[in-house]
Design an enzyme around this catalytic site. Structure first.
Site, PDB file in Angstrom:
ATOM      1  N   SER A 118       7.381   0.547  -0.375  1.00 28.70           N
ATOM      2  CA  SER A 118       6.797   1.723   0.268  1.00 28.70           C
ATOM      3  C   SER A 118       6.890   2.943  -0.662  1.00 28.70           C
ATOM      4  CB  SER A 118       7.511   1.961   1.602  1.00 28.70           C
ATOM      5  OG  SER A 118       6.852   2.926   2.381  1.00 28.70           O
ATOM      6  N   ASP A 247       1.136  -1.259   3.609  1.00 23.64           N
ATOM      7  CA  ASP A 247       2.529  -1.194   3.177  1.00 23.64           C
ATOM      8  C   ASP A 247       3.317  -2.377   3.753  1.00 23.64           C
ATOM      9  OD1 ASP A 247       5.205  -0.570   2.826  1.00 23.64           O
ATOM     10  OD2 ASP A 247       5.093   1.383   3.796  1.00 23.64           O
TER      11      ASP A 247
END
Length: 387
Positions: A118, A247
């Site tokens: 992330s 993500d």
């Protein structure tokens, strides 16, 4: 009495009461509570959002030098063998990775592989591209929201008119990719001097893969960073090979697979946690049943239960295969609730996080290298030391 066919299409009630959809209801309720609490608690958060998403409201930050002090620390010996850095997600708090890299540079330790997640991709991939910690620190410390925040008002309006078809994120994501492409050029993952990976999640098949030189060598690094931070509902998915990706930290917040299974085994791992309490313990909500709206406290546990359990198992797996230095430079509360978005939209605390990453890593290195020799792994062994 007839029995419904197992092959029948699900009814609206089936969909509404599906156990996994109930988890989503909890998630919506908890996130709404966090947002309202943030608005009531801190009007600065509201102002930060306003400055981030409205054109021309965020001033350009003056260029700054390195946030790290010069020559103030006692020398630290390098770690032996293959060293990998494994990081959680955690929005802008992962600027601390730059401090981790600076501490390793000071010790003369070479990183053999990065496993990022992330927000960590924003800081770790440039380090893997060969830039020094100081160079990366200076570049990202001058970032302002207009460099990477790109709300598409036209897409929002079209979503209203089309019933939301095709819309899945507030930000387009073009801005962040363009920022890193200006910096890193067209360099691909296969051209990185140090291998680096990040998990991505596929919408169509509900599966996780890992972007990196062994898996997607021809993918530009700038595109990889964009994909790694495309949090569902916040940033639009990215299309790759005809499928839509987001993500992967929503599933695998602490990805050890790249350093244990994709790349050659490591001897020592610097494990960076900026997302959960110490050792990936769950949030303690003892007394939930005596608080108002008790169900929301249950919901906050439900929505993270699978993710944090996988993180614990990954940490245990990493410890079974390598020496692990757990570094937790930024309190996880910094990215709790609205803090997650605040630390992405406002980079003013990033230099502080960088210094914290350096200090925490130097402390961990001194503690590790000060242990009795019998407890230090033999370089290249890839196995835990005998007790």
């Amino acid at each position: 009495m007839t029995t419904p066919s197992r092959g029948r299409a699900p009814s609206p009630l089936d969909l509404a009461l599906d156990v996994f959809r109930v988890r989503q209801y909890f998630d919506v309720l908890v996130r709404s509570r966090d947002l309202l609490d943030g608005v009531r608690r801190d009007l600065g958060f509201v102002d930060g959002v306003r400055r981030a998403i409205l054109p021309g409201t965020a001033p350009r930050r003056a260029p700054v030098g390195s946030p790290f002090p010069a020559g103030d620390a006692a020398p630290v010996s390098p770690l032996p063998g293959r060293v990998g850095v494994v990081s959680t997600g955690g929005s802008g708090a992962l600027a601390s990775l730059i401090g981790v890299a600076r501490a390793l540079e000071e010790s003369g330790t070479t990183v053999a592989v990065w496993s990022l997640c992330s927000g960590g991709a924003m800081f770790g991939f440039p380090l893997a591209a060969g830039f020094s910690a100081d160079e990366v620190a200076v570049r990202v410390a001058s970032m302002v929201p207009r460099d990477y925040v790109d709300v598409s008002w036209r897409d929002l309006a079209r979503a209203v008119a089309t019933g939301g078809r095709g819309w899945a994120g507030l930000l387009r994501g073009d801005g962040i990719e363009e920022f890193y492409r200006r910096w890193l050029g067209d360099r691909t993952l296969g051209e990185l001097p140090t291998p680096a990976y990040a998990p991505i999640w596929n919408i169509e098949t509900n599966t996780v893969e890992y972007l990196g030189p062994a898996t997607y060598p021809d993918l530009p690094v700038a595109r990889a960073i964009r994909m790694a931070v495309s949090l569902p509902l916040f940033v639009q998915p990215v299309v790759l090979d005809g499928r839509s990706w987001c993500d992967g930290g929503i599933v695998d917040i602490f990805p050890v697979h790249p350093v244990l299974d994709i790349e050659p085994p490591i001897d020592t791992a610097i494990a960076v946690n900026a997302f959960y309490p110490h050792e990936f313990r769950g949030e303690d909500v003892s007394g939930w049943d005596r608080r108002r709206l008790s169900v929301l406290h249950v919901g906050s546990q439900v929505r993270t239960s699978q993710q944090v359990q996988l993180a614990r198992e990954n940490l245990a797996r990493l410890r079974a295969r390598a020496q692990v230095l757990l570094v937790e430079p930024v309190p996880y509360q910094k990215v709790y609730g609205t803090g997650f978005y605040e630390q992405f939209l406002d980079s003013s605390e990033w230099p502080q996080f960088m210094r914290a990453g350096r200090a925490a890593t130097l402390d961990a290195l001194r503690a590790e290298l000060g242990r009795p020799a019998a407890h230090v792994r033999r370089a290249g062994s890839g196995r835990p030391p005998l007790e």
